[in-house]
Design a protein around this motif. Structure first.
Motif, PDB file in Angstrom:
ATOM      1  N   SER A  24       0.846  -1.277  -0.059  1.00 53.77           N
ATOM      2  CA  SER A  24      -0.111   0.113   0.036  1.00 53.77           C
ATOM      3  C   SER A  24       0.825   1.321  -0.099  1.00 53.77           C
ATOM      4  O   SER A  24       0.576   2.353  -0.630  1.00 53.77           O
ATOM      5  CB  SER A  24      -0.867   0.013   1.356  1.00 53.77           C
ATOM      6  N   ASN A  44      -6.300   0.410   2.115  1.00 52.85           N
ATOM      7  CA  ASN A  44      -6.497  -1.031   2.103  1.00 52.85           C
ATOM      8  C   ASN A  44      -6.578  -1.581   0.680  1.00 52.85           C
ATOM      9  O   ASN A  44      -7.824  -1.343   0.214  1.00 52.85           O
ATOM     10  CB  ASN A  44      -7.550  -1.771   3.071  1.00 52.85           C
ATOM     11  N   PRO A  45      -5.570  -1.725   0.020  1.00 52.47           N
ATOM     12  CA  PRO A  45      -5.864  -2.133  -1.463  1.00 52.47           C
ATOM     13  C   PRO A  45      -6.757  -3.158  -1.679  1.00 52.47           C
ATOM     14  O   PRO A  45      -6.669  -4.143  -1.072  1.00 52.47           O
ATOM     15  CB  PRO A  45      -4.425  -2.322  -1.875  1.00 52.47           C
ATOM     16  N   ASP A  66      -6.474   7.420  -2.455  1.00 51.35           N
ATOM     17  CA  ASP A  66      -5.706   7.408  -3.463  1.00 51.35           C
ATOM     18  C   ASP A  66      -5.766   8.270  -4.702  1.00 51.35           C
ATOM     19  O   ASP A  66      -6.881   8.583  -5.148  1.00 51.35           O
ATOM     20  CB  ASP A  66      -6.016   5.875  -4.106  1.00 51.35           C
TER      21      ASP A  66
END
Length: 456
Positions: A247, A386-387, A427
């Motif tokens: 991340s 949290n990808p 993001d």
């Protein structure tokens, strides 16, 4: 012997590479039907019950309870068809020694020729002898190719035999010539070929040489400099480390924060409590977040490698701290749920997470995460995304502040307000600063006016 039906270690989560056998729920000789629970397996996420896919009799348990790091596809047990002699089951040649699937927690061998490669690097004290400490990657290479680590000088810190050392040794073996031990300037003493009566002096020129094996603590005495205790990492901890590193190294994080007045939420909670309806502030935050995502669907996205993917369902991941590490169970379709239903779902998922009983579908997916540390007294903090999700909301504790307000007659007076800081990590590839600011502005309005949540 009786022909067997193989039971293999299954993949119980998308990121699972190995698992631990926690408990066998059937004994050898027990009748097993398809769908019966065979054993409990600790994956990288939770403890999951493995179900049998065949009918028969459990004839042989090849991997005992407590076995660690069993690779996917490994043979863990054998079944035979009903009515056959299970005691005469034929053991396949590829079954191997179950103990080889996970190195036992035993001390290094004290044979003069050197330590066994298969044993883990324990900090055991052997007077007059220097042990070779192996990194996990190096141990795997040495075991696979049958290499002797004593033929090369370790180059890692504290005399650790590294992956690079093992690859160099393998390269020399493939060339058909023995590895040449070359003197190097290192703070680590060279590995002796015989057991010396006392550790030799350091051959390097470092002003602060360090021993190959850190000094061992003696009970009742202060620990010597450099002493430490190695703590084995669980599957969950290893996956957390991997995903956090992924991340922070692959996602361009951007941050924005806002203070929200939660007086209206606290008053509404008090009114609901009179009717025996118990909900938390966090339940309101989850609902407010879902409503905000419904109003701003451009934030309800994940990164799919080539670009953003806008999700049609609003599924909120809630961070739950457990003894094994942090896990994020998912509340599905939150926008369509009421506050009380959200509270019930969040409580049930948190309990299952702490008990290690989450099912894969209960922690996979999610479009947005919320991490609340307010109950620990944290005022504000920044959370890691949290990808493949695009955002995570960090929620701090409620705090009392004074604010000047005007009464009905226009007179100014001081009034107490309960404020709470929320910080959005987003993001930057899919949620730019303008969209993040608009999200927080809308979220703040929804939190400060909880009656609006009933409109969505």
């Amino acid at each position: 012997g009786t022909p067997p039906i193989k039971v293999l270690m299954p993949a119980l989560s998308p990121t699972m590479e190995e698992g631990n056998i926690v408990k066998w729920l059937k004994k050898e000789g027990d009748t097993v039907n398809a769908g019966d629970a065979l054993c409990e397996i600790e994956t990288d996420k939770a403890v999951v019950t493995m179900e049998s896919s065949d009918d028969g009799i459990l004839a042989k348990i090849l991997v005992e309870e407590g076995s660690k790091n069993v690779r996917l596809g490994s043979l863990i047990g054998l079944l035979v068809e009903g009515g056959q002699d299970w005691k005469a089951v034929e053991i396949p040649a590829d079954a191997g020694d179950p103990s080889s699937l996970a190195p036992p927690a035993a001390a290094l061998t004290s044979a003069p020729a050197g330590p066994s490669v298969s044993a883990p690097p324990k900090l055991e004290h052997h007077p007059g002898k220097l042990q070779i400490r192996l990194s996990p990657a190096a141990r795997n290479i040495l075991e696979t190719h049958g290499l002797d680590p004593s033929n090369i000088t370790p180059t890692g810190p504290r005399g650790i035999f590294t992956k690079e050392d093992a690859l160099k040794l393998l390269q020399e073996k493939q060339k058909g010539k023995p590895s040449e031990v070359k003197p190097v300037v290192s703070p680590v003493p060279p590995q002796p070929t015989a057991v010396p009566s006392a550790p030799p002096a350091t051959a390097g020129t470092s002003a602060y040489p360090r021993p190959a094996i850190p000094p061992v603590s003696t009970p009742g005495k202060p620990p010597p400099p450099g002493a430490f205790t190695e703590i084995p990492a669980s599957n969950i901890r290893r996956v957390i480390a991997k995903r956090l590193t992924e991340s922070k190294t692959t996602i361009p994080h951007a941050y924005a924060a806002a203070d929200c007045d939660i007086d209206a939420i606290l008053k509404l909670r008090k009114d609901l409590a009179k009717d025996d309806i118990k909900v938390s502030v966090n339940d309101f935050i989850i609902k407010a977040t879902a409503v905000t995502l419904k109003q701003l669907p451009d934030v309800n996205v994940t990164w799919g490698g080539e670009g953003p993917r806008q999700l049609h369902s609003i599924d909120i991941s809630i961070a739950v701290a457990t003894d094994r590490g942090l896990i994020t169970p998912v509340i599905k379709d939150v926008a369509a749920k009421g506050i009380q239903e959200i509270a019930s779902s969040a409580k049930a998922l948190a309990k299952k997470a702490r008990d290690g009983k989450l099912l894969p579908e209960e922690y996979q997916g999610g479009s947005f995460s919320i991490s609340n540390l307010g109950m620990f007294g944290i005022s504000d903090f920044i959370a890691v995304i949290n990808p493949p999700q695009a955002c995570i909301l960090a929620v701090g504790r409620a705090r009392t502040e004074l604010k000047i307000v005007e009464d009905e007659e226009g007179n100014e007076k001081l009034k107490q307000h309960q404020l709470m800081t929320v910080t959005l990590s987003s993001d930057g590839r899919v949620v730019d600063d303008e969209l993040a600011s608009k999200f927080l502005e809308t979220l703040k309005a929804n939190i400060e006016n909880p009656m609006r949540l009933a409109l969505f």
